[in-house]
Design a protein around this motif. Structure first.
Motif, PDB file in Angstrom:
ATOM      1  N   TYR A 191      24.794 -19.595 -11.145  1.00  0.00           N
ATOM      2  CA  TYR A 191      24.430 -18.902 -11.237  1.00  0.00           C
ATOM      3  C   TYR A 191      22.663 -17.971 -10.577  1.00  0.00           C
ATOM      4  CZ  TYR A 191      19.741 -21.059 -12.374  1.00  0.00           C
ATOM      5  OH  TYR A 191      18.475 -21.414 -12.746  1.00  0.00           O
ATOM      6  N   GLU A 192      22.200 -16.725 -11.458  1.00  0.00           N
ATOM      7  CA  GLU A 192      21.679 -16.200 -10.543  1.00  0.00           C
ATOM      8  C   GLU A 192      20.524 -17.175  -9.503  1.00  0.00           C
ATOM      9  OE1 GLU A 192      20.200 -12.777  -8.636  1.00  0.00           O
ATOM     10  OE2 GLU A 192      22.129 -13.133  -9.369  1.00  0.00           O
ATOM     11  N   GLY A 193      20.099 -18.309 -10.433  1.00  0.00           N
ATOM     12  CA  GLY A 193      19.094 -18.970 -10.111  1.00  0.00           C
ATOM     13  C   GLY A 193      19.167 -19.317  -8.751  1.00  0.00           C
ATOM     14  N   LEU A 194      20.526 -19.720  -8.392  1.00  0.00           N
ATOM     15  CA  LEU A 194      20.768 -20.815  -7.260  1.00  0.00           C
ATOM     16  C   LEU A 194      21.217 -19.231  -6.287  1.00  0.00           C
ATOM     17  CD1 LEU A 194      22.345 -23.141  -5.756  1.00  0.00           C
ATOM     18  CD2 LEU A 194      24.145 -22.749  -6.756  1.00  0.00           C
ATOM     19  N   THR A 195      21.346 -18.134  -6.521  1.00  0.00           N
ATOM     20  CA  THR A 195      21.477 -16.806  -5.369  1.00  0.00           C
ATOM     21  C   THR A 195      19.630 -16.958  -4.681  1.00  0.00           C
ATOM     22  OG1 THR A 195      22.720 -15.785  -5.950  1.00  0.00           O
ATOM     23  CG2 THR A 195      21.325 -14.665  -5.164  1.00  0.00           C
ATOM     24  N   CYS A 196      19.109 -17.741  -5.543  1.00  0.00           N
ATOM     25  CA  CYS A 196      17.380 -17.431  -5.289  1.00  0.00           C
ATOM     26  C   CYS A 196      17.030 -18.549  -4.597  1.00  0.00           C
ATOM     27  CB  CYS A 196      16.685 -17.727  -6.737  1.00  0.00           C
ATOM     28  SG  CYS A 196      16.433 -15.843  -7.617  1.00  0.00           S
ATOM     29  N   ASP A 197      17.248 -19.547  -4.728  1.00  0.00           N
ATOM     30  CA  ASP A 197      17.302 -20.370  -4.729  1.00  0.00           C
ATOM     31  C   ASP A 197      18.111 -21.379  -2.408  1.00  0.00           C
ATOM     32  OD1 ASP A 197      16.290 -21.406  -6.789  1.00  0.00           O
ATOM     33  OD2 ASP A 197      16.712 -23.627  -6.634  1.00  0.00           O
ATOM     34  N   ALA A 198      19.153 -20.058  -2.876  1.00  0.00           N
ATOM     35  CA  ALA A 198      20.385 -20.584  -1.604  1.00  0.00           C
ATOM     36  C   ALA A 198      19.388 -19.322  -0.394  1.00  0.00           C
ATOM     37  CB  ALA A 198      21.249 -20.620  -2.225  1.00  0.00           C
ATOM     38  N   LEU A 199      19.091 -18.347  -0.732  1.00  0.00           N
ATOM     39  CA  LEU A 199      18.956 -16.822  -0.472  1.00  0.00           C
ATOM     40  C   LEU A 199      17.293 -17.986   0.420  1.00  0.00           C
ATOM     41  CD1 LEU A 199      17.983 -14.349   0.903  1.00  0.00           C
ATOM     42  CD2 LEU A 199      17.427 -13.683  -1.153  1.00  0.00           C
ATOM     43  N   GLU A 200      16.516 -18.248  -0.183  1.00  0.00           N
ATOM     44  CA  GLU A 200      15.294 -19.272   0.362  1.00  0.00           C
ATOM     45  C   GLU A 200      15.975 -20.113   1.433  1.00  0.00           C
ATOM     46  OE1 GLU A 200      12.120 -19.082  -3.752  1.00  0.00           O
ATOM     47  OE2 GLU A 200      13.797 -20.861  -3.110  1.00  0.00           O
ATOM     48  N   TRP A 201      16.493 -21.258   1.921  1.00  0.00           N
ATOM     49  CA  TRP A 201      17.162 -21.376   2.592  1.00  0.00           C
ATOM     50  C   TRP A 201      17.611 -20.927   3.373  1.00  0.00           C
ATOM     51  CZ3 TRP A 201      21.122 -24.315  -1.869  1.00  0.00           C
ATOM     52  CH2 TRP A 201      20.063 -25.108  -2.423  1.00  0.00           C
ATOM     53  N   VAL A 202      18.372 -20.314   3.214  1.00  0.00           N
ATOM     54  CA  VAL A 202      19.380 -19.670   5.118  1.00  0.00           C
ATOM     55  C   VAL A 202      18.081 -18.446   5.590  1.00  0.00           C
ATOM     56  CG1 VAL A 202      20.451 -17.659   5.140  1.00  0.00           C
ATOM     57  CG2 VAL A 202      21.633 -19.221   3.100  1.00  0.00           C
ATOM     58  N   ALA A 203      17.150 -17.924   4.207  1.00  0.00           N
ATOM     59  CA  ALA A 203      16.223 -17.506   4.938  1.00  0.00           C
ATOM     60  C   ALA A 203      15.635 -18.341   5.564  1.00  0.00           C
ATOM     61  CB  ALA A 203      15.366 -16.387   3.917  1.00  0.00           C
ATOM     62  N   SER A 204      15.709 -19.351   5.265  1.00  0.00           N
ATOM     63  CA  SER A 204      14.219 -20.050   5.510  1.00  0.00           C
ATOM     64  C   SER A 204      14.074 -20.669   6.866  1.00  0.00           C
ATOM     65  CB  SER A 204      13.484 -21.490   5.166  1.00  0.00           C
ATOM     66  OG  SER A 204      14.683 -22.330   4.615  1.00  0.00           O
ATOM     67  N   TYR A 205      16.400 -20.901   7.546  1.00  0.00           N
ATOM     68  CA  TYR A 205      16.636 -21.540   8.859  1.00  0.00           C
ATOM     69  C   TYR A 205      16.799 -20.367   9.765  1.00  0.00           C
ATOM     70  CZ  TYR A 205      17.204 -26.295   7.487  1.00  0.00           C
ATOM     71  OH  TYR A 205      16.490 -27.695   7.657  1.00  0.00           O
ATOM     72  N   GLY A 206      16.663 -18.968   9.680  1.00  0.00           N
ATOM     73  CA  GLY A 206      16.919 -17.503  10.580  1.00  0.00           C
ATOM     74  C   GLY A 206      17.977 -17.405   9.799  1.00  0.00           C
ATOM     75  N   GLY A 207      19.053 -17.494   8.279  1.00  0.00           N
ATOM     76  CA  GLY A 207      19.865 -16.634   8.563  1.00  0.00           C
ATOM     77  C   GLY A 207      20.256 -15.179   7.847  1.00  0.00           C
ATOM     78  N   GLY A 208      19.513 -14.394   7.581  1.00  0.00           N
ATOM     79  CA  GLY A 208      19.499 -13.865   7.250  1.00  0.00           C
ATOM     80  C   GLY A 208      19.553 -13.524   6.059  1.00  0.00           C
TER      81      GLY A 208
END
Length: 425
Positions: A191-208
């Motif tokens: 759901y949208e909450g996973l988009t929030c969590d996963a965007l944090e992971w991706v951005a934290s690793y410099g993944g855009g």
């Protein structure tokens, strides 16, 4: 004129006055979400406004799941229905729902200048202010201060630090008899909450940012794959397999019961953890979310809610007045003190009472003002489809049904088809 006649005339005048008052009184239906203390606070504030103005309020409780709530709103608004006058809208929805919402500028008396400029810009659709900011959010790391101290751990700086620390404390606590202890809980449902969590992971690793401001789909890259692989490694080790069906409240339930070392959640969880009946009262710390390795960055997804008026409301002026009351500085301060809801009015972050009740609001002020936005502006009306594709891809990796590279390759293809060659709007 005798006394009887006078009484009859007075009664008639009184009845006419009542009738006129009733004719001018509005019954406003407001949607209030029931996550944590939200419903209780929303209802009380709306009822206080009704008492003050002589109007009535009816509280409608939509689904807590943001995706389900959006679908409900779209259904009601597309039908031109007046079933809901005031809508509680997520930070990502003004672009999706704007055409159905009232322009609030004629009702604000200029107070929008007191709110965070970025939030007002977010809520402006084709020059129309379609929602007033109510509270802002950013993802935070909650942790058990007592357990970190007991086991000689420091607040983790990187996700790798968190993984090691969570495992060490979890194993030690289980060995000591608490077989329900988990290292880390978060939002893993599709759901949208996973988009929030996963965007944090991706951005934290410099993944855009999934889709970049220029419209380019950027999600298929090695750093994004590394981030998802890291998160997948938590499931069944430091996080229960059930985390794959956790939203905010499920994660908070485990943490607040004393059965997790770390938790990712929004600021509202602070006041609940500190409540009189909380078994972890006084034992909780709050920090920025970890970086993706030594070369990564701290990344917190921007969240928050606003209040909007349906343009199909039969009482637009009264509904707008309710919105202005509920988003006022006085109400935002009360919500910050009693419910740890982050204000959208910058001056309130200097308020000594608020900072005493919520120390993290001052300490982590930069986290809230520099939070990363989901790609809503660039993808416009297609954002919901983009997010749906992203959270499903992430969930496939987390559940072990797909490898990161394969999931991201399919996601890239799906998003490129959605964008029609980079032309999202």
């Amino acid at each position: 004129m005798n006394n009887v006649a006078r009484h009859v005339i007075r009664a008639a005048v009184f009845a006419a006055a009542l009738g006129a008052a009733a004719a001018h009184a509005a019954s406003i239906k407001i949607s209030c979400v029931a996550v944590g203390q939200e419903l209780e606070f929303c209802k009380a504030t709306a009822e206080a406004w009704a008492k003050k103005t002589g109007n009535e309020v009816q509280v409608v409780t939509p689904p807590n799941d943001a995706s389900e709530r959006l679908a409900l709103y779209q259904q009601v608004l597309s039908a031109g229905s007046d079933k809901i006058d005031v809508l509680q809208v997520d930070v990502i929805w003004p672009g999706l729902l704007g055409n159905h919402l009232l322009d609030l500028k004629p009702y604000t008396k200029g107070v929008e200048k007191d709110h965070f400029e970025g939030f007002i810009a977010n809520n402006t659709n084709n020059g129309r202010l379609v929602a007033m900011p109510w509270f802002t959010n950013a993802g935070l790391l909650f942790y058990r201060k007592d357990l970190l101290q007991k086991h000689g751990q420091t607040v983790p700086v990187t996700w790798e630090d968190l993984s090691a620390s969570a495992k060490k404390i979890q194993d030690a606590e289980r060995a000591a008899g608490n077989d329900k202890m988990w290292g880390y809980v978060w939002q893993g449902r599709a759901y949208e909450g996973l988009t929030c969590d996963a965007l944090e992971w991706v951005a934290s690793y410099g993944g855009g940012s999934i889709v970049e401001p220029d419209g380019k789909v950027s999600i298929r890259n090695a750093n994004a794959a590394k981030a998802l692989q890291m998160a997948a490694s938590w499931v069944g080790t430091i996080s229960p397999t059930a985390v794959l069906n956790y939203a905010e409240e499920e994660a908070r339930g485990v943490f607040q019961a004393g059965n997790a070392v770390y938790m990712r959640n929004w600021p509202y969880a602070w006041s609940l953890a500190q409540s009189d009946d909380s078994v972890i009262r006084g034992k909780v710390g709050v920090a920025v979310l970890p970086k993706g390795g030594a070369d990564g960055r701290h990344a917190a997804t921007l969240g928050g809610e606003s209040l909007a008026v349906s343009k199909y409301s039969k009482h637009p002026a009264a509904a707008a007045d309710l919105v202005m009351h509920m988003t006022s500085a006085a109400v935002q301060k009360d919500r910050a003190l009693r419910g740890s809801f982050n204000p959208t009015i910058g001056a309130l972050y200097q308020d000594p009472e608020i900072l005493k009740a919520n120390p993290f609001m001052g300490e982590l002020y930069g986290t809230f003002t520099n939070a990363i936005a989901r790609p809503t502006t660039v993808t416009g009306p297609r954002y919901n489809q983009v997010s749906n594709q992203f959270w499903n891809a992430a969930h496939e990796v987390l559940s072990g049904r797909s490898r990161p590279n394969d999931a991201l390759m399919r996601l890239e293809g799906a998003l490129n088809r959605l964008s029609r060659g980079g032309k999202w709007q």
